[in-house]
Design an enzyme around this catalytic site. Sequence first.
Site, PDB file in Angstrom:
ATOM      1  N   HIS A   1      -7.805  -5.543  -0.402  1.00 51.42           N
ATOM      2  CA  HIS A   1      -6.476  -4.409  -0.340  1.00 51.42           C
ATOM      3  C   HIS A   1      -5.488  -5.028   0.493  1.00 51.42           C
ATOM      4  O   HIS A   1      -4.357  -5.055   0.229  1.00 51.42           O
ATOM      5  CB  HIS A   1      -7.046  -3.173   0.285  1.00 51.42           C
ATOM      6  CG  HIS A   1      -6.041  -2.068   0.526  1.00 51.42           C
ATOM      7  ND1 HIS A   1      -5.345  -1.657  -0.626  1.00 51.42           N
ATOM      8  CD2 HIS A   1      -5.365  -1.652   1.622  1.00 51.42           C
ATOM      9  CE1 HIS A   1      -4.317  -0.895  -0.138  1.00 51.42           C
ATOM     10  NE2 HIS A   1      -4.510  -0.735   1.249  1.00 51.42           N
TER      11      HIS A   1
ATOM     12  N   ASP B   1     -10.134  -4.531  -4.584  1.00 53.72           N
ATOM     13  CA  ASP B   1      -9.784  -3.690  -3.637  1.00 53.72           C
ATOM     14  C   ASP B   1     -10.546  -2.222  -3.427  1.00 53.72           C
ATOM     15  O   ASP B   1     -10.511  -1.546  -4.589  1.00 53.72           O
ATOM     16  CB  ASP B   1      -8.104  -3.242  -4.043  1.00 53.72           C
ATOM     17  CG  ASP B   1      -7.486  -2.431  -3.049  1.00 53.72           C
ATOM     18  OD1 ASP B   1      -8.240  -1.819  -1.990  1.00 53.72           O
ATOM     19  OD2 ASP B   1      -6.101  -2.588  -3.002  1.00 53.72           O
TER      20      ASP B   1
ATOM     21  N   SER C   1       0.982  -1.336  -0.024  1.00 49.32           N
ATOM     22  CA  SER C   1      -0.034   0.117  -0.029  1.00 49.32           C
ATOM     23  C   SER C   1       0.993   1.242   0.116  1.00 49.32           C
ATOM     24  O   SER C   1       1.665   1.481  -0.799  1.00 49.32           O
ATOM     25  CB  SER C   1      -0.898  -0.110   1.234  1.00 49.32           C
ATOM     26  OG  SER C   1      -2.145   1.004   1.000  1.00 49.32           O
TER      27      SER C   1
END
Length: 266
Positions: free
Chosen positions: A247, A217, A114
């Site tokens: 995610h 996601d 991320s």
Amino acid sequence: MTSAIPDAVLDFIDVGEGPSARRIAVRHRGGQGSGQEPGLVWLGGFKSDMQGGKAVALDGWGGEHGRAVVRFDYSGHGESSGEFADGTIGRWLEDSVAVFERFCSGPQILIGSSMGGWMALLLAREIKKRSGKASLAGLVLIAPAPDFTEELMWKRFSPEVKQEIETKGFWLRPSEYGDGSPYPITRKLIEEGRNHLVLGNAIDLGCPVRILQGAQDPDVPWQHAFALTHRLPADDVVLTLIQDGDHRLSRPQDIARILAAVAEIG
């Protein structure tokens, strides 16, 4: 009988000076192989820490395969000092560079999740500029979120949220992760993030890149990862789209894919 794998060592290093000084918590293990295999550096996500499932799994895999592994908490995260609300992309990059220079030697694979995907790209760029004892072997990016402060936050915020950030200096964003407590998105985070945007130009890293992205996601849309691949001119760039992936990508099959990507690079 096989000998037990020793635990990673917990260390702390000081980063910054004066009011911005903070102690960064680092867990690291030395490599047990020939020294030719790249070490592994974990770069976590926004509001995540180094004790998350993917980071711990990577450390365990590294221990089993005799790899050096470094993971740490950005300031204001996990076991590191500092307030989360004081954090910016530049500050967390400074943490990352300090940890890399202190604990890494030889070729390294950066594994970023991320926000850590953005951090890995920025750190890779710093590594290329410097002539330290460590070098870049490749990147594995998991639901990478480069430029998220601008593309995935500011540009998507409602006029009301933007006004609150501009007038109060922060907005408390509801969270579906961790303990569910809302967390501050500060004006400083948004404005300082603009100094580190990477998607506007080619990102020439000169090393293999593996990207894993969940099609389901809700935080980082798959189109964001696709846009990133177009900024990476190297031939050895592979994007894996996981159709039912979210995610976090922290299910056993997701972690297996992450570790396979690391092994493929070296």
